[in-house]
Design an enzyme around this catalytic site. Structure first.
Site, mmCIF file in Angstrom:
data_model
loop_
_atom_site.group_PDB
_atom_site.id
_atom_site.type_symbol
_atom_site.label_atom_id
_atom_site.label_comp_id
_atom_site.label_asym_id
_atom_site.label_seq_id
_atom_site.Cartn_x
_atom_site.Cartn_y
_atom_site.Cartn_z
ATOM 1 N N ASN A 1 -21.593 -1.826 -14.312
ATOM 2 C CA ASN A 1 -21.867 -1.094 -13.488
ATOM 3 C C ASN A 1 -21.229 0.529 -13.703
ATOM 4 O O ASN A 1 -20.154 1.306 -12.480
ATOM 5 C CB ASN A 1 -21.997 -1.788 -12.242
ATOM 6 C CG ASN A 1 -21.922 -1.324 -10.562
ATOM 7 O OD1 ASN A 1 -22.736 -0.007 -10.805
ATOM 8 N ND2 ASN A 1 -22.109 -1.038 -9.450
ATOM 9 N N HIS B 1 -30.176 -3.784 -10.089
ATOM 10 C CA HIS B 1 -28.759 -2.949 -10.324
ATOM 11 C C HIS B 1 -27.828 -3.540 -10.835
ATOM 12 O O HIS B 1 -28.084 -5.215 -10.140
ATOM 13 C CB HIS B 1 -28.255 -2.588 -8.362
ATOM 14 C CG HIS B 1 -27.444 -1.681 -8.187
ATOM 15 N ND1 HIS B 1 -26.938 -0.962 -9.621
ATOM 16 C CD2 HIS B 1 -25.944 -2.396 -8.169
ATOM 17 C CE1 HIS B 1 -25.432 -0.467 -8.912
ATOM 18 N NE2 HIS B 1 -24.597 -1.475 -8.286
ATOM 19 N N CYS C 1 -25.188 3.270 -5.064
ATOM 20 C CA CYS C 1 -25.905 2.739 -5.718
ATOM 21 C C CYS C 1 -26.827 2.486 -5.733
ATOM 22 O O CYS C 1 -27.891 1.610 -6.653
ATOM 23 C CB CYS C 1 -24.750 1.288 -5.901
ATOM 24 S SG CYS C 1 -23.395 1.284 -6.629
#
Ligand code: UT7
Length: 333
Positions: free
Chosen positions: A286, A256, A116
């Site tokens: 996500n 994020h 990520c």
């Protein structure tokens, strides 16, 4: 010689059409919209459902939009970096597929895997290559088809993730705009808590690995949560401190999009109201390396030349960090 900075000159994005709602998820696993909204903050996510399409399809769409918006000539692009953990194939890279699909003749291209945090790492890499003076026009893409490794029978992970892609153009400037500072780290201690058990060189695919559902995301959520809050907060605070960035002069923190509670903790640490934090987790979930460029894509029209942004991410590895960007243009689209 004048100092060269690397400035972001455009943003493109793509999310698939299919909307997977909390209600649909609650029909297959024991969960509810109320639990998912209060514990994660996701209402719906986009899923690339068409058979035979992978991450490069979304990356290509985002990069094509970027090329159109920036009126770029394919011959001028000299590098493509794609941050992804879900490439179409083990090899060749998604970036190499993009070169063909975008008609790039003068570029080299590679994928970067930092889970990520991939987009943040790719941004820093591209910025350094621009600052070296040897590269003039770089496309950085963050793209992930998370649905390809989510177990839709596992209620602890399936509500979290979605698919998508975002792309930015990076070019040189001698003005004080662009990627101005970074604090990036990797510790390697996260392996037991967040990984995929099979499919790599330690445990290649086999009947055993498939039967034992070893090709899905394995996450110990509570532990990962703690590290994510602490590391993203620390990196963001460090970048803020050494660049004299405060709630008075930060336009946006771009975090994020892993969990709304993590995002709120970062805002709290910087004493920033949520209006100064880019949030789109509610509609996309996500999407791993795609979350940061998709935030920039969604908020582009609100950004003005000179705005101070802090981008921050955390992912498997563990990988994490924060990057200070002074935004380089006011959108007229
Ligand atoms: O992007 C890469 C980095 N990843 C992250 O940053 C993710 C970090 N972790 C998280 O965001 C959170 O830990 C999760 C969203 C994954 C989980 O939330 P949590 O508040 O930490 O829940 P938990 O795992 O501690 O589980 C609490 C309870 C458990 O029940 P018991 O054992 O207390 O009875 C779970 O079984 O919630 C249960 N649970 C659910 N209940 C309803 C877990 N998933 C669900 C669900 N619906 N979908």
């Amino acid at each position: 010689m004048e100092k060269i900075n690397a400035v972001i000159t455009g943003v493109g994005g793509y999310v698939p059409d299919y909307v997977l709602t909390n209600e649909e998820i609650a029909r297959t696993v024991d969960t509810s919209d109320e639990w998912i909204m209060s514990r994660i903050g996701v209402k719906e996510r986009r899923i690339l459902v068409e058979e035979g399409l992978g991450t490069s399809y979304m990356a290509r769409k985002a990069a094509k939009e970027l090329m159109q918006k920036t009126k770029s000539n394919p011959d001028d692009i000299d590098l493509v970096i794609v941050a992804t953990t879900t490439p179409d194939y083990h090899f060749p890279s998604v970036a190499s597929i993009l070169c063909d699909k975008l008609g790039l003749k003068n570029a080299f291209a590679f994928d970067m895997q930092a889970a990520c945090s991939g987009f943040l790492y790719a941004l820093e890499t591209a910025a350094s290559l621009i600052a070296s003076g040897r590269h003039k026009k770089i496309i950085v893409v963050g793209a992930d088809k998370m649905s390809s490794m989510v177990n839709y029978e596992d209620r602890a992970t399936c509500p979290i993730f979605g698919d998508g892609a975002g792309a930015i153009m990076i070019e040189p400037t001698t003005e004080e705009y662009g990627v101005l500072d970074s604090h990036l780290r990797t510790d390697g201690k996260g392996l037991p808590f967040l990984h995929m058990k099979a499919g790599g060189s330690v445990c290649p695919p086999s009947y055993f690995s498939v039967d034992n559902k070893m090709h899905y995301i394995y996450q110990e959520g509570r532990t990962v949560f703690k590290y994510a809050v602490s590391y993203m907060c620390d990196s963001t605070a460090e970048i803020a401190k050494r660049n004299n960035l405060t709630k008075e002069n930060i336009a946006y923190v771009v975090p994020h999009q892993a969990n709304l509670r993590i995002i709120s903790a970062i805002a709290h640490r910087l004493e920033l109201p949520l209006e100064n934090v880019m949030v789109n987790i509610e509609k996309y979930g996500n999407s791993s390396a795609a979350t940061l460029p998709l935030c920039l894509w969604d908020y582009e029209k609100k950004l003005k030349k000179g705005d101070n942004l802090i981008l921050t991410a955390f992912g498997a590895g563990f990988t994490w960090g924060a990057v200070y960007v002074k935004w380089g243009y006011t959108s007229n689209q």
